[in-house]
Design an enzyme around this catalytic site. Structure first.
Site, mmCIF file in Angstrom:
data_model
loop_
_atom_site.group_PDB
_atom_site.id
_atom_site.type_symbol
_atom_site.label_atom_id
_atom_site.label_comp_id
_atom_site.label_asym_id
_atom_site.label_seq_id
_atom_site.Cartn_x
_atom_site.Cartn_y
_atom_site.Cartn_z
ATOM 1 N N ASN A 47 -22.902 -33.464 -11.193
ATOM 2 C CA ASN A 47 -21.636 -32.707 -11.169
ATOM 3 C C ASN A 47 -21.594 -31.641 -12.262
ATOM 4 O OD1 ASN A 47 -21.212 -34.457 -13.407
ATOM 5 N ND2 ASN A 47 -19.018 -34.095 -13.216
ATOM 6 N N ASP A 63 -19.329 -37.672 -14.216
ATOM 7 C CA ASP A 63 -18.268 -38.380 -13.468
ATOM 8 C C ASP A 63 -18.186 -39.852 -13.877
ATOM 9 O OD1 ASP A 63 -17.345 -36.260 -11.936
ATOM 10 O OD2 ASP A 63 -18.708 -36.652 -10.267
ATOM 11 N N LYS A 114 -22.988 -31.872 -4.537
ATOM 12 C CA LYS A 114 -23.396 -32.764 -5.634
ATOM 13 C C LYS A 114 -24.768 -33.410 -5.429
ATOM 14 C CE LYS A 114 -18.917 -34.032 -7.542
ATOM 15 N NZ LYS A 114 -17.992 -35.103 -7.914
ATOM 16 N N ALA A 133 -19.106 -40.334 -4.648
ATOM 17 C CA ALA A 133 -18.129 -40.669 -5.688
ATOM 18 C C ALA A 133 -18.207 -42.164 -6.008
ATOM 19 C CB ALA A 133 -16.725 -40.284 -5.229
ATOM 20 N N ALA A 149 -18.464 -45.862 -0.175
ATOM 21 C CA ALA A 149 -19.870 -46.039 -0.565
ATOM 22 C C ALA A 149 -20.603 -44.694 -0.586
ATOM 23 C CB ALA A 149 -20.554 -47.014 0.396
ATOM 24 N N GLY A 150 -19.852 -43.610 -0.788
ATOM 25 C CA GLY A 150 -20.455 -42.273 -0.826
ATOM 26 C C GLY A 150 -20.824 -41.872 -2.252
ATOM 27 N N SER A 156 -9.404 -26.436 -6.966
ATOM 28 C CA SER A 156 -9.893 -27.031 -8.209
ATOM 29 C C SER A 156 -9.018 -26.663 -9.414
ATOM 30 C CB SER A 156 -11.332 -26.584 -8.477
ATOM 31 O OG SER A 156 -11.728 -27.029 -9.751
HETATM 32 P P1 ATR Z 1 -17.956 -38.268 -1.802
HETATM 33 O O1 ATR Z 1 -19.092 -37.553 -2.467
HETATM 34 O O2 ATR Z 1 -16.617 -37.599 -2.056
HETATM 35 O O3 ATR Z 1 -17.929 -39.733 -2.083
HETATM 36 P P2 ATR Z 1 -19.135 -38.841 0.764
HETATM 37 O O4 ATR Z 1 -20.445 -39.142 0.101
HETATM 38 O O5 ATR Z 1 -19.143 -38.047 2.017
HETATM 39 O O6 ATR Z 1 -18.170 -38.062 -0.231
HETATM 40 O O7 ATR Z 1 -18.401 -40.252 1.000
HETATM 41 C C1 ATR Z 1 -17.142 -40.331 1.607
HETATM 42 C C2 ATR Z 1 -16.660 -41.789 1.576
HETATM 43 O O8 ATR Z 1 -15.325 -41.828 2.090
HETATM 44 C C3 ATR Z 1 -17.471 -42.716 2.451
HETATM 45 O O9 ATR Z 1 -17.457 -44.013 1.879
HETATM 46 C C4 ATR Z 1 -16.685 -42.692 3.752
HETATM 47 O O10 ATR Z 1 -16.904 -43.817 4.598
HETATM 48 P P3 ATR Z 1 -18.151 -43.837 5.644
HETATM 49 O O11 ATR Z 1 -19.351 -44.165 4.828
HETATM 50 O O12 ATR Z 1 -17.791 -44.864 6.623
HETATM 51 O O13 ATR Z 1 -18.209 -42.450 6.233
HETATM 52 C C5 ATR Z 1 -15.290 -42.704 3.221
HETATM 53 N N1 ATR Z 1 -14.287 -42.210 4.178
HETATM 54 C C6 ATR Z 1 -14.081 -40.934 4.558
HETATM 55 N N2 ATR Z 1 -13.061 -40.855 5.441
HETATM 56 C C7 ATR Z 1 -12.596 -42.124 5.600
HETATM 57 C C8 ATR Z 1 -11.552 -42.720 6.370
HETATM 58 N N3 ATR Z 1 -10.760 -41.993 7.157
HETATM 59 N N4 ATR Z 1 -11.367 -44.055 6.280
HETATM 60 C C9 ATR Z 1 -12.158 -44.823 5.484
HETATM 61 N N5 ATR Z 1 -13.168 -44.316 4.737
HETATM 62 C C10 ATR Z 1 -13.386 -43.002 4.788
#
Ligand code: ATR
Length: 281
Positions: free
Chosen positions: A86, A101, A65, A130, A127-128, A14
């Site tokens: 955050n 954020d 988060k 972030a 769609a996570g 960080s």
């Molecule tokens: P964050 O809080 O950083 O957004 P998260 O909620 O775990 O973390 O979300 C991670 C995102 O990155 C998701 O959209 C994930 O896709 P899935 O919903 O299919 O898991 C995406 N992601 C992570 N690794 C990936 C990869 N190798 N290729 C494509 N999408 C990826």
């Protein structure tokens, strides 16, 4: 001295401690920002300690988060809608959760690029957590259309459905994160933003149909290590404007700083601290 900090697992990478401490020093504020490596198991005990230490607050990063929500006394409506906190502010022993954020992302586009989101068409990868902050920022700022592309398409669909209830004026769409789907939504895009972890440590998307994007499109990446991710490097090679993740880091930090200290930080000092640490690493 007032203590603030960041909790995460991992947290060593960080840049927030350098960024905040530089601004505290410059402004003569008796605050110290410390990184805390906290695993999910240690979260509850950290929260108890934070009030005992009379911390002014702390930032929250991966993977806490969403988890932190159940430990808080109050959550701002924005953070509740986004579903992620955050920044925690501790006031009279009460833990209050915020999300800086979303505004940090919007401010970064506005201030660093002069890009305003009103009536714009955006394509969001991911769609996570972030993605939820980014999508909130886009919709709140009046984007016209938002298409969410995700490796797990069901998650993208659920996110689009949930937010379409909150922001009915926005045109919502979702699809799998595949070149074929990109080809369909890219031609109308003003902004393409990657919120997935792809790009970290040089990982890359297998294929991006660059030719389908208009020349005016901006390509934005939340990943800030490396600063120029493979996605941004490729976009630049194609002559497109790029927006790095350092902007969101900076502006979400500046908003958190204001919550803890009640003062507006010198953003240029924070920016300089980020640049110096990048050059040193
Ligand atoms: P964050 O809080 O950083 O957004 P998260 O909620 O775990 O973390 O979300 C991670 C995102 O990155 C998701 O959209 C994930 O896709 P899935 O919903 O299919 O898991 C995406 N992601 C992570 N690794 C990936 C990869 N190798 N290729 C494509 N999408 C990826």
């Amino acid at each position: 001295m007032k203590l603030v900090g960041i909790i995460g697992d991992p947290v060593g990478h960080s840049l927030s401690p350098r960024m905040h401490n530089a601004a505290f020093r410059k402004m003569g504020l008796n605050f110290l920002y410390v990184p805390f490596h906290i695993t999910p198991k240690g979260l509850a005990s950290f929260v108890r300690q934070a009030t005992r230490w009379q911390m002014a607050g702390f930032n929250v990063t991966i993977p806490h988060k969403e988890r932190i929500l159940s430990h808080l006394d109050w959550i701002s409506p924005k953070a509740r809608t986004i579903g992620a906190v955050n920044t925690v502010e501790i006031r009279n022993g009460r833990l209050e959760g915020h999300n800086t954020d979303a505004d940090g992302y919007r401010l970064s586009l506005q201030k660093d690029l002069g890009f305003h989101l009103a009536r714009k068409t955006a394509v969001v990868f991911g769609a996570g957590g972030a993605a939820r902050a980014v999508v909130f920022a886009l919709a709140r700022a009046g984007a016209r259309k938002i298409t969410i592309l995700n490796r797990t398409p069901d998650k993208a669909r659920r996110l689009a459905t949930e937010f379409s209830r909150l922001f009915p004026k926005v045109v919502w769409a979702s699809a799998p994160l595949r070149p074929m789907e990109m080809r369909k939504c890219f031609p109308a895009a003003d902004l393409v933003v990657n919120t997935t972890s792809v790009g970290l440590q040089g990982s890359r998307f297998s294929k991006i149909p660059w030719k389908a994007l208009p020349r005016k499109a901006i390509v934005s990446d939340l990943v800030y290590r490396p600063r120029m991710t493979p996605l941004l490097k490729d976009a630049r090679k194609k002559g497109l404007r790029t927006h790095t993740g350092e902007g969101m880091l900076l502006h979400q930090g500046a908003l958190a700083f204001r919550l803890w200290t009640g003062k507006t930080p010198d953003v240029s000092v924070m920016k300089q601290a980020i640049e110096t640490s990048r050059l040193a690493s």
